[in-house]
Every structure is written in structure tokens, then in C-alpha cells.
Write a protein that holds these residues in place. Structure first.
Motif, PDB file in Angstrom:
ATOM      1  N   ALA A  58       0.871  -1.177   0.000  1.00  0.00           N
ATOM      2  CA  ALA A  58       0.000   0.000   0.000  1.00  0.00           C
ATOM      3  C   ALA A  58       0.905   1.223   0.000  1.00  0.00           C
ATOM      4  O   ALA A  58       1.929   1.246   0.693  1.00  0.00           O
ATOM      5  CB  ALA A  58      -0.907   0.004   1.221  1.00  0.00           C
ATOM      6  N   ILE A  59       0.539   2.243  -0.783  1.00  0.00           N
ATOM      7  CA  ILE A  59       1.373   3.439  -0.918  1.00  0.00           C
ATOM      8  C   ILE A  59       0.543   4.665  -0.563  1.00  0.00           C
ATOM      9  O   ILE A  59      -0.565   4.841  -1.086  1.00  0.00           O
ATOM     10  CB  ILE A  59       1.908   3.599  -2.363  1.00  0.00           C
ATOM     11  N   GLY A  60       1.056   5.507   0.339  1.00  0.00           N
ATOM     12  CA  GLY A  60       0.278   6.680   0.709  1.00  0.00           C
ATOM     13  C   GLY A  60       1.038   7.633   1.600  1.00  0.00           C
ATOM     14  O   GLY A  60       2.251   7.507   1.814  1.00  0.00           O
ATOM     15  N   THR A  61       0.303   8.580   2.146  1.00  0.00           N
ATOM     16  CA  THR A  61       0.866   9.593   3.032  1.00  0.00           C
ATOM     17  C   THR A  61       0.927   9.066   4.463  1.00  0.00           C
ATOM     18  O   THR A  61       0.461   7.960   4.763  1.00  0.00           O
ATOM     19  CB  THR A  61      -0.004  10.857   3.012  1.00  0.00           C
ATOM     20  N   GLU A  62       1.469   9.872   5.345  1.00  0.00           N
ATOM     21  CA  GLU A  62       1.500   9.487   6.761  1.00  0.00           C
ATOM     22  C   GLU A  62       0.094   9.278   7.293  1.00  0.00           C
ATOM     23  O   GLU A  62      -0.168   8.323   8.045  1.00  0.00           O
ATOM     24  CB  GLU A  62       2.233  10.558   7.582  1.00  0.00           C
ATOM     25  N   ALA A  63      -0.846  10.157   6.890  1.00  0.00           N
ATOM     26  CA  ALA A  63      -2.239  10.006   7.328  1.00  0.00           C
ATOM     27  C   ALA A  63      -2.839   8.710   6.796  1.00  0.00           C
ATOM     28  O   ALA A  63      -3.592   8.022   7.503  1.00  0.00           O
ATOM     29  CB  ALA A  63      -3.061  11.207   6.864  1.00  0.00           C
ATOM     30  N   ASP A  64      -2.521   8.348   5.544  1.00  0.00           N
ATOM     31  CA  ASP A  64      -2.995   7.082   4.972  1.00  0.00           C
ATOM     32  C   ASP A  64      -2.475   5.899   5.783  1.00  0.00           C
ATOM     33  O   ASP A  64      -3.200   4.941   6.060  1.00  0.00           O
ATOM     34  CB  ASP A  64      -2.524   6.938   3.520  1.00  0.00           C
ATOM     35  N   MET A  65      -1.194   5.967   6.153  1.00  0.00           N
ATOM     36  CA  MET A  65      -0.587   4.870   6.897  1.00  0.00           C
ATOM     37  C   MET A  65      -1.180   4.739   8.295  1.00  0.00           C
ATOM     38  O   MET A  65      -1.332   3.633   8.828  1.00  0.00           O
ATOM     39  CB  MET A  65       0.925   5.079   6.998  1.00  0.00           C
ATOM     40  N   LEU A  66      -1.521   5.864   8.881  1.00  0.00           N
ATOM     41  CA  LEU A  66      -2.161   5.825  10.198  1.00  0.00           C
ATOM     42  C   LEU A  66      -3.516   5.129  10.093  1.00  0.00           C
ATOM     43  O   LEU A  66      -3.854   4.268  10.926  1.00  0.00           O
ATOM     44  CB  LEU A  66      -2.318   7.249  10.738  1.00  0.00           C
ATOM     45  N   ARG A  67      -4.286   5.461   9.054  1.00  0.00           N
ATOM     46  CA  ARG A  67      -5.582   4.790   8.845  1.00  0.00           C
ATOM     47  C   ARG A  67      -5.392   3.298   8.591  1.00  0.00           C
ATOM     48  O   ARG A  67      -6.149   2.467   9.099  1.00  0.00           O
ATOM     49  CB  ARG A  67      -6.329   5.429   7.667  1.00  0.00           C
ATOM     50  N   LEU A  68      -4.383   2.967   7.791  1.00  0.00           N
ATOM     51  CA  LEU A  68      -4.130   1.573   7.453  1.00  0.00           C
ATOM     52  C   LEU A  68      -3.796   0.750   8.698  1.00  0.00           C
ATOM     53  O   LEU A  68      -4.379  -0.318   8.934  1.00  0.00           O
ATOM     54  CB  LEU A  68      -2.980   1.495   6.446  1.00  0.00           C
ATOM     55  N   ASN A  69      -2.871   1.241   9.501  1.00  0.00           N
ATOM     56  CA  ASN A  69      -2.455   0.479  10.679  1.00  0.00           C
ATOM     57  C   ASN A  69      -3.552   0.397  11.724  1.00  0.00           C
ATOM     58  O   ASN A  69      -3.710  -0.635  12.386  1.00  0.00           O
ATOM     59  CB  ASN A  69      -1.176   1.088  11.265  1.00  0.00           C
TER      60      ASN A  69
END
Length: 268
Positions: free
Chosen positions: A11-22
Motif C-alpha cells: 500500500a502506498i500513501g501519506t503518513e495520514a494514509d498509513m495511520l488509517r491503514l495500521n
């Protein structure tokens, strides 16, 4: 003997995307620990919580669990094989890369659910099985849809199942590739072993240089609404994690050695 299936998903994204992902990974196992008092957990905090939960609930060596992908998964994986690595790339984007294997074929629908749950974060996957005749190659999950990519199918198989024959003496690699050659001919696959090895090297060399992808180039493509170019750059960043191009020196040296041994043994 059950057929072994392997997959890598990024998955590729911003810091906010990664926070949602985790957070989603933990939520899907009812393992998210919300802190009422004190500062909100950082991305690193949540990421480490995912890894620790996997070790506690699954196996000591696992860093995620397949049950984290969605609350009601179609697929599964051997807990001991589950690996998850998140990192910040030079261009400012983050990649979250998952690797696993099991007796169940790759289930794109499970990852589609996670994709939607996380605000449609772009995802790329490579999958392959011991049985070369089964589905293999890349799957793109974007915009709420699953798209098959028919490029580099054999390359994906050689990478996921045999790591380009890395770690084997060249003569043993040749014997294994001779068996693969028989399979390619049986499946009427339009590629020779030499062409396959060369294509693997070309792919790694292409993906190994992403110096043209910067925060500025990503912003410029977004502001120009050139979404095709933007996705192309995002995908290239993701593929560096899928193919582990940080180890290109190792992979390319291996491919060169195997190619030489293949040709010296009288093969084409």
C-alpha cells in the motif's frame, strides 16, 4: 501435497494514509487500543502495536496476521510466513509491504476491503503458486476496483517462488531452470529462459532508479491533474518495495551468474 501460494502486497500513501491503514489492521482484530488520556499515538506507535499483536496472537516471527486484513476474510496464510514492513520513501510517500504464503490462493477481494476501509489507498500485489499454470503476476487495487496486470507474470513467479535462484550453486540453478523450461513449453508460454532472466534484470534496473520521483514531481502532477502520471509514479514507488530493489546488487549479480551458467551449459 497442497499447492503453495505466495503473495506480496504493498500500500502506498501519506503518513495520514498509513495511520488509517495500521489502525484498520488492529480494528479488524478488535485489538486497537485507544488512549483516552495523554497524547495520541504516533504512526510508529500504531505500527509497532500491529507487529506486537501479530507476535502475541499468531507466531513469534510474524509481524502481521492475515485476519487483520478484513474482519471476514476469504483467504488465509501461515502465520509464521507473515511479514510486514512500513517505511518512508525518499519522495515522502510511505510504503506498507506485506508478504505471506499459505495453501489458499491469493484473494484480491480481502485486500479490496482493506483498500476501501482505508479511503481507497492505492495497492499493488504480486502473487504466484508452485503450479506455474495458476494465476500469477500483478494485481492493481485502485479506485475501489481490482485490475489484473498481465505484464511480468513469469518474472513474478521466479521472484516469489525462487528469488531468482539466489543462494543455489549455478549448476543447480540450471537444473531447476531446465525443469521450468519444460513447463514454459508445455504451457505454450512465449518466453525462453534466457529472455526471462534478461527481463527480470531489466525490470529491476528500471525500478531501481526512482530519483525522478520527488515530492515536487508528485505535487506538480497532482496540481496539473495529470492523474495517469501521478499513479504511474506512485506505482513505481510501490514496486520498489514489492521487488525489494534495495537489494538490487544481490539480485542482479545472481541473475548475471545464472544467465552465464545457463548459456555455458548449452541452453538458449
Amino acid at each position: 501435497m497442497p499447492n503453495l501460494h505466495r503473495a506480496r502486497v504493498v500500500a502506498i500513501g501519506t503518513e495520514a494514509d498509513m495511520l488509517r491503514l495500521n489502525r484498520a489492521l488492529l480494528n479488524n482484530m478488535d485489538a486497537l487500543e485507544d488512549i483516552e488520556d495523554g497524547p495520541a499515538p504516533t504512526l510508529e506507535d500504531i505500527y509497532q502495536q500491529v507487529r506486537k499483536t501479530a507476535q502475541y496472537e499468531g507466531a513469534q516471527d510474524s509481524t502481521f496476521l492475515y485476519d487483520m486484513i478484513t474482519a471476514t476474510p476469504y483467504g488465509d496464510a501461515d502465520d509464521n510466513s507473515c511479514r510486514y514492513t512500513m517505511r518512508k520513501e525518499p519522495c515522502g510517500l510511505y510504503t506498507a509491504c506485506f508478504a505471506y504464503e499459505g495453501e489458499t490462493a491469493f484473494q484480491a477481494e480481502d485486500w479490496l476491503r482493506l483498500h476501501v476501509q482505508c479511503g481507497r489507498i492505492p495497492m499493488l500485489a504480486l502473487r504466484a503458486s508452485w503450479d506455474f499454470a495458476l494465476d500469477k503476476g500483478m494485481v492493481i487495487i485502485s479506485g475501489g476496483h481490482i485490475h489484473d496486470n498481465w505484464d511480468r507474470m513469469a518474472e513474478s513467479w521466479l521472484w516469489l517462488l525462487h528469488q531468482y535462484e539466489f543462494g543455489y550453486p549455478p549448476e543447480e540453478a540450471v537444473e531447476r531452470l531446465q525443469k521450468l523450461q519444460v513447463t514454459l513449453e508445455r504451457e505454450d508460454f512465449d518466453m525462453s529462459i534466457s529472455e526471462l532472466l534478461e527481463s527480470c534484470a531489466e525490470n529491476l534496473e528500471y525500478l531501481g532508479d526512482t530519483s525522478d520521483i520527488t515530492q515536487e514531481s508528485l505535487v506538480a502532477a497532482r496540481d496539473a491533474r495529470d492523474f495517469a502520471l501521478l499513479f504511474e509514479m506512485i506505482a513505481r514507488v510501490g514496486e520498489t518495495a514489492l521487488w525489494e530493489t534495495e537489494h538490487n546488487a544481490r539480485w542482479l549479480a545472481c541473475l548475471e551468474s545464472v544467465q552465464e551458467a545457463w548459456q555455458e551449459s548449452g541452453n538458449e
